[in-house]
Write a protein that holds these residues in place. Structure first.
Motif, PDB file in Angstrom:
ATOM      1  N   THR A  54     -12.716   1.242   4.908  1.00 35.67           N
ATOM      2  CA  THR A  54     -13.366   2.272   4.106  1.00 35.67           C
ATOM      3  C   THR A  54     -14.687   2.607   4.781  1.00 35.67           C
ATOM      4  O   THR A  54     -15.426   1.712   5.187  1.00 35.67           O
ATOM      5  CB  THR A  54     -13.624   1.769   2.669  1.00 35.67           C
ATOM      6  N   VAL A  55     -14.977   3.899   4.896  1.00 36.16           N
ATOM      7  CA  VAL A  55     -16.187   4.349   5.581  1.00 36.16           C
ATOM      8  C   VAL A  55     -17.071   5.108   4.600  1.00 36.16           C
ATOM      9  O   VAL A  55     -16.613   6.031   3.932  1.00 36.16           O
ATOM     10  CB  VAL A  55     -15.839   5.259   6.783  1.00 36.16           C
ATOM     11  N   CYS A  78     -12.568  12.955   2.258  1.00 36.64           N
ATOM     12  CA  CYS A  78     -13.936  12.594   1.902  1.00 36.64           C
ATOM     13  C   CYS A  78     -14.121  12.563   0.390  1.00 36.64           C
ATOM     14  O   CYS A  78     -13.573  13.373  -0.336  1.00 36.64           O
ATOM     15  CB  CYS A  78     -14.894  13.607   2.517  1.00 36.64           C
ATOM     16  N   ARG A 122     -10.358   3.989  10.190  1.00 39.38           N
ATOM     17  CA  ARG A 122      -9.810   4.364   8.880  1.00 39.38           C
ATOM     18  C   ARG A 122      -8.307   4.132   8.848  1.00 39.38           C
ATOM     19  O   ARG A 122      -7.764   3.716   7.829  1.00 39.38           O
ATOM     20  CB  ARG A 122     -10.149   5.814   8.558  1.00 39.38           C
ATOM     21  N   GLN A 123      -7.633   4.379   9.965  1.00 36.90           N
ATOM     22  CA  GLN A 123      -6.191   4.139  10.029  1.00 36.90           C
ATOM     23  C   GLN A 123      -5.878   2.646   9.893  1.00 36.90           C
ATOM     24  O   GLN A 123      -4.791   2.274   9.466  1.00 36.90           O
ATOM     25  CB  GLN A 123      -5.606   4.681  11.328  1.00 36.90           C
TER      26      GLN A 123
END
Length: 178
Positions: A142-143, A159, A137-138
């Protein structure tokens, strides 16, 4: 839902746009920008860690020195160089899950899809997995993940929840559920 985002299934109605692309017309373009960790493992247990990474690198279109370089960089980034020669069948469940994530992030995806990513993991393995996710993410990945563990969803940093096809910040989604 993840199968629709991954363009493996067409939506029953309406339209789906992923990374600014139409999922019906531009599925191949979307897939080139995705990494996926399936609920059930997709590793070949008889192959080594290295060979599993090399196999997926070839599937992503890397070949020769470029594929080997990509795999070596991934192992180094995760501190797994000593594990490269180990057969997957000898890894713990947590290690297999970490390897699944390494495979999914090998081609530097813009969007990472995770289906029940920590199912069956002990707390230490789950923490290690989420640390890897934080690193991705850093890097701007995008997760999107599905989980049956509300504490896991609520704890996910920044989130956003999908409710009735609309994105909502986690606080708004949680407040509406009370």
């Amino acid at each position: 839902m993840l199968a629709v985002v991954a363009t493996m299934l067409q939506p029953d109605q309406g339209s789906v746009h992923i990374l600014g692309l139409d999922a019906r017309r531009q599925a191949a373009d979307i897939r080139r920008q995705l990494g996926v960790v399936f609920q059930d493992g997709a590793l070949e247990p008889r192959l080594s860690v290295w060979d599993n990474l090399l196999l997926i690198a070839c599937c992503y279109g890397f070949a020769g020195a470029a594929a080997r370089s990509r795999c070596a960089a991934q192992l180094a980034a995760c501190g797994w160089e000593p594990m490269a020669g180990r057969r997957v069948e000898s890894l713990s469940g947590g290690q297999r899950r970490q390897l699944e994530l390494m495979r999914a992030s090998l081609a530097a995806p813009r969007l990472l899809l995770l289906d029940e990513p920590t199912q069956g993991l002990d707390e230490a393995a789950s923490r290690a997995f989420w640390q890897q996710i934080a690193g991705l993410r850093q890097q701007g990945v995008t997760v999107l993940f599905s989980t049956h563990r509300p504490e896991e969803a609520a704890a996910a940093e920044q989130c956003i929840r999908l409710v009735d096809g609309r994105l909502q910040p986690i606080a708004a989604a949680t407040a509406g559920a009370r």
